[in-house]
Design an enzyme around this catalytic site. Structure first.
Site, PDB file in Angstrom:
ATOM      1  N   ASP A   1      -2.348  13.142 -14.270  1.00 39.49           N
ATOM      2  CA  ASP A   1      -2.955  11.818 -14.136  1.00 39.49           C
ATOM      3  C   ASP A   1      -3.543  11.626 -12.733  1.00 39.49           C
ATOM      4  OD1 ASP A   1      -3.723   9.300 -14.900  1.00 39.49           O
ATOM      5  OD2 ASP A   1      -1.768   8.380 -14.611  1.00 39.49           O
TER       6      ASP A   1
ATOM      7  N   TRP B   1      -8.945   9.777  -8.037  1.00 39.64           N
ATOM      8  CA  TRP B   1      -9.285  10.788  -7.031  1.00 39.64           C
ATOM      9  C   TRP B   1     -10.796  10.798  -6.800  1.00 39.64           C
ATOM     10  CZ3 TRP B   1     -12.122  15.359  -6.745  1.00 39.64           C
ATOM     11  CH2 TRP B   1     -11.781  16.264  -5.736  1.00 39.64           C
TER      12      TRP B   1
ATOM     13  N   ARG C   1     -16.075   9.615 -12.446  1.00 37.10           N
ATOM     14  CA  ARG C   1     -14.765  10.046 -12.922  1.00 37.10           C
ATOM     15  C   ARG C   1     -14.744  11.532 -13.314  1.00 37.10           C
ATOM     16  NH1 ARG C   1     -11.137   6.429 -14.378  1.00 37.10           N
ATOM     17  NH2 ARG C   1     -10.380   7.798 -16.013  1.00 37.10           N
TER      18      ARG C   1
ATOM     19  N   ASN D   1      -7.098   8.364 -25.568  1.00 39.56           N
ATOM     20  CA  ASN D   1      -8.266   8.693 -24.729  1.00 39.56           C
ATOM     21  C   ASN D   1      -9.588   8.595 -25.502  1.00 39.56           C
ATOM     22  OD1 ASN D   1      -6.569  11.218 -22.697  1.00 39.56           O
ATOM     23  ND2 ASN D   1      -6.933   9.054 -22.265  1.00 39.56           N
TER      24      ASN D   1
ATOM     25  N   ARG E   1     -11.982   5.805 -24.478  1.00 41.60           N
ATOM     26  CA  ARG E   1     -12.731   5.820 -23.205  1.00 41.60           C
ATOM     27  C   ARG E   1     -14.233   5.781 -23.485  1.00 41.60           C
ATOM     28  NH1 ARG E   1      -9.639   9.146 -18.499  1.00 41.60           N
ATOM     29  NH2 ARG E   1      -7.673   8.072 -18.822  1.00 41.60           N
TER      30      ARG E   1
ATOM     31  N   ARG F   1       4.996  13.719 -14.018  1.00 42.03           N
ATOM     32  CA  ARG F   1       3.774  12.908 -14.091  1.00 42.03           C
ATOM     33  C   ARG F   1       3.243  12.721 -12.675  1.00 42.03           C
ATOM     34  NH1 ARG F   1       1.887   8.112 -17.887  1.00 42.03           N
ATOM     35  NH2 ARG F   1      -0.157   7.819 -16.966  1.00 42.03           N
TER      36      ARG F   1
ATOM     37  N   ILE G   1       5.382   7.163 -19.812  1.00 43.83           N
ATOM     38  CA  ILE G   1       5.371   8.385 -20.616  1.00 43.83           C
ATOM     39  C   ILE G   1       4.088   8.456 -21.457  1.00 43.83           C
ATOM     40  CG2 ILE G   1       6.648   9.692 -22.396  1.00 43.83           C
ATOM     41  CD1 ILE G   1       8.071   9.471 -19.640  1.00 43.83           C
TER      42      ILE G   1
HETATM   43  C1  FPP Z   1      -6.004  11.783 -16.521  1.00 48.77           C
HETATM   44  O1  FPP Z   1      -6.635  11.234 -15.395  1.00 48.77           O
HETATM   45  C2  FPP Z   1      -6.622  13.039 -16.953  1.00 48.77           C
HETATM   46  C3  FPP Z   1      -7.178  13.281 -18.176  1.00 48.77           C
HETATM   47  C4  FPP Z   1      -7.240  12.268 -19.228  1.00 48.77           C
HETATM   48  C5  FPP Z   1      -7.810  14.566 -18.500  1.00 48.77           C
HETATM   49  C6  FPP Z   1      -7.199  15.793 -17.958  1.00 48.77           C
HETATM   50  C7  FPP Z   1      -8.197  16.873 -17.993  1.00 48.77           C
HETATM   51  C8  FPP Z   1      -8.363  17.840 -17.076  1.00 48.77           C
HETATM   52  C9  FPP Z   1      -7.480  18.039 -15.919  1.00 48.77           C
HETATM   53  C10 FPP Z   1      -9.539  18.712 -17.220  1.00 48.77           C
HETATM   54  C11 FPP Z   1      -9.413  20.019 -17.853  1.00 48.77           C
HETATM   55  C12 FPP Z   1      -8.168  20.341 -18.564  1.00 48.77           C
HETATM   56  C13 FPP Z   1      -7.892  21.535 -19.125  1.00 48.77           C
HETATM   57  C14 FPP Z   1      -6.590  21.720 -19.804  1.00 48.77           C
HETATM   58  C15 FPP Z   1      -8.821  22.663 -19.119  1.00 48.77           C
HETATM   59  P1  FPP Z   1      -7.331   9.815 -15.535  1.00 48.77           P
HETATM   60  O2  FPP Z   1      -8.727  10.017 -15.956  1.00 48.77           O
HETATM   61  O3  FPP Z   1      -6.520   8.947 -16.449  1.00 48.77           O
HETATM   62  O4  FPP Z   1      -7.247   9.281 -14.058  1.00 48.77           O
HETATM   63  P2  FPP Z   1      -7.042   7.773 -13.568  1.00 48.77           P
HETATM   64  O5  FPP Z   1      -5.700   7.331 -14.098  1.00 48.77           O
HETATM   65  O6  FPP Z   1      -7.074   7.896 -12.096  1.00 48.77           O
HETATM   66  O7  FPP Z   1      -8.169   6.977 -14.123  1.00 48.77           O
END
Ligand code: FPP
Length: 246
Positions: free
Chosen positions: A21, A26, A34, A69, A72, A189, A196
């Site tokens: 997460d 970031w 994003r 997700n 989104r 996490r 969770i």
């Molecule tokens: C959560 O951060 C992250 C995700 C929903 C996606 C995770 C995907 C990757 C790391 C890319 C590639 C993965 C693989 C397995 C090849 P968020 O977008 O919820 O961040 P935020 O909470 O800061 O908005």
């Protein structure tokens, strides 16, 4: 500060599950979109996969895309799916080199066709690898899995294949898509959130939970080592008392 060398290899979690997460935050901190965060999250995926394999952790489950997700913005979903396809394609040779078997849990039929195909190919190619299993949770949520398992059990009951007395913990466990894997002893996490989020609800009944403020794209092997060292300090009592373990 304790390091990798301090990890007791005889007391490793067999299975680590990670809620990756903080990609969006970031990117935002850097004034970027994003998806820039997701792209940089791939490096962290590589680091933890390699880090787990190096130590001898047998299973690593990454929450890459949840059922929720799908809500989104379309542009982010498309970019994430494209990133998944590209990453799987690019990393298959590394998985082979490191003896890592790739598997996936989740409602795969909802994934775009190219994603399903790429995944299928990589799963097939890596299926004989035995050093570690990397499980991607894609279009996954624990409630989705539990609902499907319940349907399956009810159908078997209606068809007369099982009776009410057969419904127990083992039956439910064996009907979930995670039945092939031991339950994670450690769940991590990132990003300072303490939730969770519908991930492996059944399987984490006795997992140790570890939360860190590090945002996923910044997550490195040292952070993984820190989490494992913390896990190794914990006393896992499974409902018993400390004295029963002496
Ligand atoms: C959560 O951060 C992250 C995700 C929903 C996606 C995770 C995907 C990757 C790391 C890319 C590639 C993965 C693989 C397995 C090849 P968020 O977008 O919820 O961040 P935020 O909470 O800061 O908005």
């Amino acid at each position: 500060m304790k390091t990798k060398e301090d990890i007791n290899l005889g007391h490793l979690p067999q299975h680590i599950a990670i809620i990756m997460d903080g990609n969006g935050r970031w990117a935002k901190e850097k004034g970027k979109f994003r998806i820039f965060g997701h792209k940089n999250g791939v490096k962290a995926v590589r680091e933890v996969s390699e880090g787990c394999a190096e130590l001898g952790v047998k299973y690593l489950t990454l929450y890459a895309f949840s059922t929720e997700n799908w809500n989104r913005p379309k542009v982010e979903i498309n970019a994430l799916m494209a990133l998944l396809v590209k990453t799987i394609k690019k990393e298959t040779s590394t998985l082979m080199k490191n003896g890592i078997r790739l598997e996936a849990i989740g409602d795969k039929k909802t994934l775009p066709e190219d994603c399903r195909n790429e995944l299928k190919e990589a799963i097939e190619l890596t299926k004989e690898n035995t050093k570690m299993t990397l499980i991607l949770a894609l279009s996954y949520s624990a409630k989705w899995d539990i609902v499907n398992a319940t349907r399956d059990i009810v159908k078997r009951a209606i068809d007369g294949k099982i009776a009410l007395k057969d419904v127990n913990e083992n039956l439910i466990n064996n009907t979930l898509t995670t039945h092939k894997y031991p339950h994670p002893e450690l769940m991590i996490r990132t990003s300072g959130e303490y939730r969770i989020s519908n991930f492996l609800l059944w399987e984490i009944a006795y997992s140790e939970l570890y939360f860190t403020n590090v945002l996923w794209p910044d997550y490195r092997k040292e952070d993984l080592h820190e989490a494992i060292l913390d896990y190794q300090k914990r006393e896992r009592r499974f409902g018993k008392t400390s004295e029963q373990f002496i």
